[in-house]
Design a protein around this motif. Structure first.
Motif, mmCIF file in Angstrom:
data_model
loop_
_atom_site.group_PDB
_atom_site.id
_atom_site.type_symbol
_atom_site.label_atom_id
_atom_site.label_comp_id
_atom_site.label_asym_id
_atom_site.label_seq_id
_atom_site.Cartn_x
_atom_site.Cartn_y
_atom_site.Cartn_z
ATOM 1 N N GLU A 1 -35.470 59.463 -0.277
ATOM 2 C CA GLU A 1 -34.444 60.486 -0.061
ATOM 3 C C GLU A 1 -34.736 61.798 -0.806
ATOM 4 O OE1 GLU A 1 -31.951 59.713 1.984
ATOM 5 O OE2 GLU A 1 -31.980 57.531 1.996
ATOM 6 N N GLN B 1 -34.915 65.390 0.630
ATOM 7 C CA GLN B 1 -33.688 65.944 1.197
ATOM 8 C C GLN B 1 -33.026 66.948 0.251
ATOM 9 O OE1 GLN B 1 -31.143 63.022 3.509
ATOM 10 N NE2 GLN B 1 -32.619 61.671 2.499
ATOM 11 N N ARG C 1 -23.554 60.659 6.215
ATOM 12 C CA ARG C 1 -24.987 60.637 6.524
ATOM 13 C C ARG C 1 -25.218 61.264 7.889
ATOM 14 N NH1 ARG C 1 -28.914 60.971 3.801
ATOM 15 N NH2 ARG C 1 -30.255 59.724 5.103
ATOM 16 N N ILE D 1 -26.394 63.128 1.436
ATOM 17 C CA ILE D 1 -27.372 62.091 1.106
ATOM 18 C C ILE D 1 -26.659 60.778 0.817
ATOM 19 C CG2 ILE D 1 -29.149 61.399 -0.567
ATOM 20 C CD1 ILE D 1 -29.878 64.354 -0.846
ATOM 21 N N THR D 2 -25.480 60.856 0.200
ATOM 22 C CA THR D 2 -24.706 59.658 -0.114
ATOM 23 C C THR D 2 -23.225 59.946 0.061
ATOM 24 O OG1 THR D 2 -24.438 57.837 -1.688
ATOM 25 C CG2 THR D 2 -24.439 60.084 -2.608
ATOM 26 N N GLN E 1 -21.973 54.870 2.152
ATOM 27 C CA GLN E 1 -23.261 54.412 1.623
ATOM 28 C C GLN E 1 -23.078 53.505 0.411
ATOM 29 O OE1 GLN E 1 -22.745 57.679 2.709
ATOM 30 N NE2 GLN E 1 -23.708 56.924 4.576
ATOM 31 N N ASP F 1 -23.101 51.024 7.402
ATOM 32 C CA ASP F 1 -24.150 51.822 8.020
ATOM 33 C C ASP F 1 -23.767 52.254 9.434
ATOM 34 O OD1 ASP F 1 -24.645 49.651 9.669
ATOM 35 O OD2 ASP F 1 -26.564 49.152 8.769
ATOM 36 N N ASP G 1 -15.922 57.961 6.678
ATOM 37 C CA ASP G 1 -16.356 59.338 6.418
ATOM 38 C C ASP G 1 -15.145 60.274 6.319
ATOM 39 O OD1 ASP G 1 -19.061 58.657 6.453
ATOM 40 O OD2 ASP G 1 -19.350 59.263 8.542
ATOM 41 N N ASP H 1 -29.101 51.609 4.890
ATOM 42 C CA ASP H 1 -29.070 51.181 6.288
ATOM 43 C C ASP H 1 -29.888 49.909 6.466
ATOM 44 O OD1 ASP H 1 -27.472 53.296 7.036
ATOM 45 O OD2 ASP H 1 -29.143 54.566 7.663
#
Length: 191
Positions: free
Chosen positions: A96, A99, A114, A139-140, A144, A149, A160, A187
């Motif tokens: 990661e 990113q 994500r 990123i998180t 996560q 996932d 989310d 994931d």
């Protein structure tokens, strides 16, 4: 603190931490890239993802799968395509690190939903219905660190949205801390 102030502070911390991560982590980034070059001949992986306001952007990660692997969501990817070094990168979440460049550019945040692929139509529809795309992808985040996932689109979009509704500066740091200490499985790969 109002929502605009929280968002401004989060963006400030995103810039600060991404610059620090890229500068301080430069030797590690170089080492991982060098090993990745020997592993696959192509250490960086670039993939178009769906960003804020559903605008596409190019996500950059360290490659964990053999070059030429079909571009699908991780839960649909063939687990045998992951290289031995790629397994280490995934387990340690070092894949990661590149990113941070996406975060610095403003395409992503350290914390957010994500980013998905443009062919994940069910997830895109679920997120659009909940206005998840109004935020920068991250990123998180809450999903996560709880090992939710993209194989569960409705649940992921719901989590989310809940994260975005409850996102404070304290929660931002909590998600980062939980990720760094290894909470969440990432994931799942198809076996």
């Amino acid at each position: 603190m109002d929502g605009c102030t929280v968002q401004a502070l989060i963006r400030f911390f995103d810039i600060l931490f991404s610059v620090m991560g890229l500068v301080v982590g430069l030797p590690l980034l170089f080492l991982v890239a060098l090993i990745g070059w020997f592993d696959t001949g192509s250490p960086l992986f670039r993939q178009e993802r769906v960003g804020r306001y559903q605008k596409p952007f190019t996500l950059v990660k360290f490659r964990t799968m053999k070059p030429g692997t079909t571009s699908v969501a991780t839960h649909l990817a063939d687990g045998s395509a992951v290289t031995p070094f790629g397994r280490v990168l995934r387990k340690t979440k070092l894949d990661e690190l590149p990113q941070l460049w996406n975060v610095l550019k403003g395409e992503m945040s350290l914390v957010g939903p994500r980013p998905c692929l443009s062919n994940q139509e069910e997830l895109i529809a679920e997120r659009a219905a909940r206005s998840v795309f109004e935020a920068r992808p991250g990123i998180t985040g809450l999903a996560q660190v709880n090992s939710i996932d993209m194989s569960q689109p409705a649940l992921l979009a719901e989590v989310d949205r809940r994260m975005l509704d409850q996102l404070t500066v304290g929660a931002y740091f909590r998600y980062i801390f939980l990720t760094v200490v290894g909470k969440g499985a990432g994931d799942r790969l198809r076996q």
